[in-house]
Design a protein around this motif. Structure first.
Motif, short mmCIF file in Angstrom:
data_model
loop_
_atom_site.label_atom_id
_atom_site.label_comp_id
_atom_site.label_asym_id
_atom_site.label_seq_id
_atom_site.Cartn_x
_atom_site.Cartn_y
_atom_site.Cartn_z
N VAL A 18 -6.72 -9.73 -2.38
CA VAL A 18 -6.30 -10.82 -3.09
C VAL A 18 -7.01 -12.08 -2.65
CG1 VAL A 18 -4.49 -12.63 -3.67
CG2 VAL A 18 -3.94 -10.13 -3.73
N GLU A 37 -10.43 -14.26 8.30
CA GLU A 37 -9.92 -12.97 8.29
C GLU A 37 -9.46 -12.48 9.96
OE1 GLU A 37 -8.64 -10.17 6.37
OE2 GLU A 37 -8.16 -9.26 8.44
N ALA A 38 -8.19 -12.12 10.15
CA ALA A 38 -7.64 -11.79 11.33
C ALA A 38 -8.20 -10.61 11.92
CB ALA A 38 -6.24 -11.63 11.45
N HIS A 46 -4.41 -1.50 5.27
CA HIS A 46 -3.39 -0.62 5.00
C HIS A 46 -3.83 0.74 4.50
CE1 HIS A 46 -0.75 -4.11 5.20
NE2 HIS A 46 -1.41 -4.46 4.09
N ARG A 48 -2.69 3.04 2.42
CA ARG A 48 -1.74 3.27 1.46
C ARG A 48 -2.74 3.35 0.12
NH1 ARG A 48 0.44 -2.72 0.54
NH2 ARG A 48 1.30 -2.42 2.77
N ALA A 51 -2.36 1.95 -7.33
CA ALA A 51 -2.55 2.17 -8.95
C ALA A 51 -3.03 1.03 -9.40
CB ALA A 51 -0.92 2.70 -9.53
N TYR A 107 -6.70 2.08 -0.49
CA TYR A 107 -6.61 0.75 0.04
C TYR A 107 -7.91 0.62 0.56
CZ TYR A 107 -5.43 -3.77 1.97
OH TYR A 107 -5.35 -5.11 2.37
N VAL A 131 -5.33 -16.93 11.86
CA VAL A 131 -4.77 -18.36 11.50
C VAL A 131 -3.38 -18.36 12.08
CG1 VAL A 131 -4.22 -19.83 9.66
CG2 VAL A 131 -6.33 -18.81 9.81
N ASN A 281 0.59 -11.15 -1.96
CA ASN A 281 2.01 -10.87 -1.48
C ASN A 281 2.41 -12.15 -0.58
OD1 ASN A 281 1.89 -8.20 -2.13
ND2 ASN A 281 2.49 -7.48 -0.23
N PHE A 294 -0.55 -5.46 -6.38
CA PHE A 294 -1.76 -5.96 -6.26
C PHE A 294 -2.25 -6.57 -7.53
CE2 PHE A 294 -6.08 -5.08 -6.86
CZ PHE A 294 -6.80 -6.02 -6.35
C1 LIG Z 1 3.83 1.71 -0.27
C2 LIG Z 1 3.08 0.75 -1.16
C3 LIG Z 1 2.51 0.99 -2.25
C4 LIG Z 1 1.97 0.18 -3.13
N1 LIG Z 1 1.29 0.46 -4.27
C5 LIG Z 1 1.15 -0.36 -5.08
C6 LIG Z 1 0.28 0.04 -6.38
O1 LIG Z 1 0.34 1.29 -6.66
N2 LIG Z 1 -0.09 -1.06 -7.00
C7 LIG Z 1 -0.28 -2.30 -6.74
O2 LIG Z 1 -0.64 -3.19 -7.51
N3 LIG Z 1 0.32 -2.59 -5.65
C8 LIG Z 1 1.13 -1.66 -4.90
N4 LIG Z 1 1.30 -2.03 -3.47
C9 LIG Z 1 1.34 -3.63 -3.26
C10 LIG Z 1 0.05 -3.97 -2.62
O3 LIG Z 1 -0.42 -3.20 -1.61
C11 LIG Z 1 -0.04 -5.39 -2.43
O4 LIG Z 1 0.26 -6.18 -3.42
C12 LIG Z 1 -1.57 -6.09 -1.85
O5 LIG Z 1 -1.96 -5.13 -0.73
C13 LIG Z 1 -1.62 -7.28 -1.52
O6 LIG Z 1 -2.79 -7.84 -1.24
P1 LIG Z 1 -2.87 -9.29 -0.27
O7 LIG Z 1 -4.37 -9.46 -0.34
O8 LIG Z 1 -1.84 -10.15 -0.91
O9 LIG Z 1 -2.19 -8.73 0.98
P2 LIG Z 1 -2.71 -7.81 2.12
O10 LIG Z 1 -3.27 -6.46 1.46
O11 LIG Z 1 -1.80 -7.19 3.10
O12 LIG Z 1 -3.81 -8.26 2.94
C14 LIG Z 1 -3.63 -9.45 3.78
C15 LIG Z 1 -5.03 -9.91 4.59
O13 LIG Z 1 -4.88 -11.00 5.47
C16 LIG Z 1 -5.01 -10.57 6.71
N5 LIG Z 1 -4.31 -11.58 7.70
C17 LIG Z 1 -2.86 -11.49 7.79
N6 LIG Z 1 -2.60 -12.61 8.23
C18 LIG Z 1 -3.52 -13.36 8.84
C19 LIG Z 1 -3.74 -14.41 9.52
N7 LIG Z 1 -2.69 -15.16 10.02
N8 LIG Z 1 -4.95 -15.08 9.57
C20 LIG Z 1 -6.05 -14.42 8.87
N9 LIG Z 1 -5.81 -13.14 8.10
C21 LIG Z 1 -4.73 -12.83 8.13
C22 LIG Z 1 -4.86 -9.22 6.92
O14 LIG Z 1 -5.48 -8.85 7.74
C23 LIG Z 1 -5.30 -8.68 5.61
O15 LIG Z 1 -6.63 -8.32 5.67
C24 LIG Z 1 1.98 -1.24 -2.80
C25 LIG Z 1 2.65 -1.62 -1.55
C26 LIG Z 1 3.28 -0.64 -0.64
C27 LIG Z 1 3.97 -1.02 0.42
#
Ligand SMILES: Cc1cc2nc3c(=O)[nH]c(=O)nc-3n(C[C@H](O)[C@H](O)[C@H](O)COP(=O)(O)OP(=O)(O)OC[C@H]3O[C@@H](n4cnc5c(N)ncnc54)[C@H](O)[C@@H]3O)c2cc1C
Length: 384
Positions: A18, A37-38, A46, A48, A51, A107, A131, A281, A294
């Motif tokens: 995201v 990025e941490a 992850h 995982r 879709a 992923y 952060v 998220n 996602f």
């Molecule tokens: C089992 C499972 C299956 C799923 N299947 C689907 C699916 O089929 N389709 C779908 O659309 N969604 C699915 N999801 C949801 C999807 O994985 C998440 O919505 C998506 O990964 C969110 O992306 P994000 O970038 O918000 O967070 P994340 O993918 O968690 O990325 C967060 C990033 O921020 C970094 N970070 C964290 N804390 C800090 C900090 N303090 N400082 C700097 N960087 C930091 C992390 O290292 C990471 O790189 C699934 C979830 C699960 C648990």
């Protein structure tokens, strides 16, 4: 001497899918963007499988990430059923007039495609920079981070938090612990998947088998004790349990790898604060049952980039952030309530409900306009 800038127009916390999508969405604007990025660049995130909806494919194309994605597997139909009850429903790409309802990707592959696109766009990313605090005033936002053993504050006109709901997310307005875990794995079967995704509701929780490469990506929702037990089983015993729960509609399961488990919860937060916006998220965490998390987060990123492009002078102002919040409300709420409703409706084994659900599935299956409506919402979101 190396000079490390301590201000950017936009600071994005988290280079997950995201945060990366937001940075790509901003690449052609005259604003400076810094991603923090941490993790290190090599970490694949992850373990995982996701879709992606057909609508997400269109957005990823516009962001220049789709063509960098290694072999996404198309979903051409979806079969929905419930264990121990009547009723079944099918959805197909033909019914929605699209080449595929969605695509299944690892992923890690998505992460690499974004990293590649960010490199091509010459985006500024600081890895290994966690952060640990976000703050905002009327006129600027700020983040505190650690890098090279030292603490820094970086200021911005807008801080966009996309940390995956790790620790920086605001207190959610609504939250619910599902007391369920998702056990995930790559599973091979003796029959080809033919592009079919299976969604099966069981009293413990939903299970999904998504077509991925030559086999399936499994997302099996169970109680915590069962998740621990399943993860401790020998492969053959795991496959036998899976076969017993799932039946033989996808063939006989023959092998498995890459088992993982994730706790599941629902959280829905106010996505804006003073000079701060929360995306993906960090703003809403959903159960994976409908594969929406996602997809919704990608639309958050895309629409924020569009809101900024409309008037970059307003970047981070209360008026801009409130407009963004209002614009995202229907989609965020619709996706969250739909997903949560599915989990509540199907995660129990009361016999009268079984029959009602069975009747509902059969009625839905025979109702083309209801299918079209649902498919459109799943592909393009509640506002689509
Ligand atoms: C089992 C499972 C299956 C799923 N299947 C689907 C699916 O089929 N389709 C779908 O659309 N969604 C699915 N999801 C949801 C999807 O994985 C998440 O919505 C998506 O990964 C969110 O992306 P994000 O970038 O918000 O967070 P994340 O993918 O968690 O990325 C967060 C990033 O921020 C970094 N970070 C964290 N804390 C800090 C900090 N303090 N400082 C700097 N960087 C930091 C992390 O290292 C990471 O790189 C699934 C979830 C699960 C648990």
């Amino acid at each position: 001497m190396n000079h490390v800038a301590n201000h950017a127009d936009i600071v994005i916390v988290g280079a997950g899918p995201v945060g990366a999508a937001l940075a790509l969405g901003l690449q052609d604007l005259d604003v400076s963007v810094l991603l923090l990025e941490a993790n290190s660049p090599e970490a694949a995130g992850h373990r995982r499988t996701l879709a992606l909806s057909y609508g997400s494919r269109l957005l990823l194309e516009r962001l220049g990430a789709w063509e960098r994605l290694a072999s996404p597997t198309p979903i051409t139909s979806i079969e929905i059923s419930q264990q121990g009850g009547p009723g079944r429903a099918g959805l197909s790409a033909e019914q929605a007039d699209v080449p595929a309802l969605g695509y299944v990707v690892g992923y890690g592959n998505l992460h690499r495609a974004f990293a590649d696109a960010l490199r091509a766009a010459d985006a500024e990313i600081r890895y290994a920079t966690p952060v640990h605090r976000v703050a905002g005033t009327q006129s600027y936002g700020a983040v505190a981070c650690r890098s090279d053993g030292a603490e820094h504050w970086i200021t911005a006109r807008l801080v966009a938090v996309a940390d995956g709901g790790a620790a920086l997310a605001p207190v959610p307005r609504w939250r619910r612990d599902y007391e369920q875990w998702a056990v995930t794995a790559d599973v091979s079967a003796d029959a080809g998947h033919g592009g079919v995704a299976y969604e099966r509701f069981t009293p413990q929780g939903p299970m999904a088998l998504l077509p991925h490469d030559d086999g399936f990506a499994l997302v099996w929702t169970v109680r915590q004790e069962q998740a621990e037990r399943l993860c401790g089983l020998a492969d053959a015993d795991f496959l036998a349990s899976l076969q017993e729960q799932f039946g033989d509609r996808a063939g006989t399961f023959t092998a498995l790898e890459a088992r993982s488990r994730f706790p599941l919860r629902f959280a829905f937060a106010n996505p804006v604060g003073r000079r701060v916006v929360y995306l993906g998220n960090a703003a809403q965490t959903l159960h994976p049952v409908a594969g929406q998390g996602f997809n919704l987060g990608l639309r958050d990123a895309f629409e924020l980039a569009e809101a900024i492009a409309r008037d970059p002078r307003q970047l981070g102002s209360p008026a801009m952030l409130q407009r963004y919040r209002r614009g995202r409300r229907l989609d965020r709420l619709g996706g969250s309530l739909f997903t949560d409703g599915l989990v509540r409706l199907f995660s129990n084994d009361r016999v009268p409900l079984n029959w009602l659900r069975g009747g509902g599935l059969a009625t839905f299956d025979a109702w083309p306009s209801a299918k079209k409506f649902l498919l459109r919402r799943m592909m393009f979101g509640a506002a689509g």
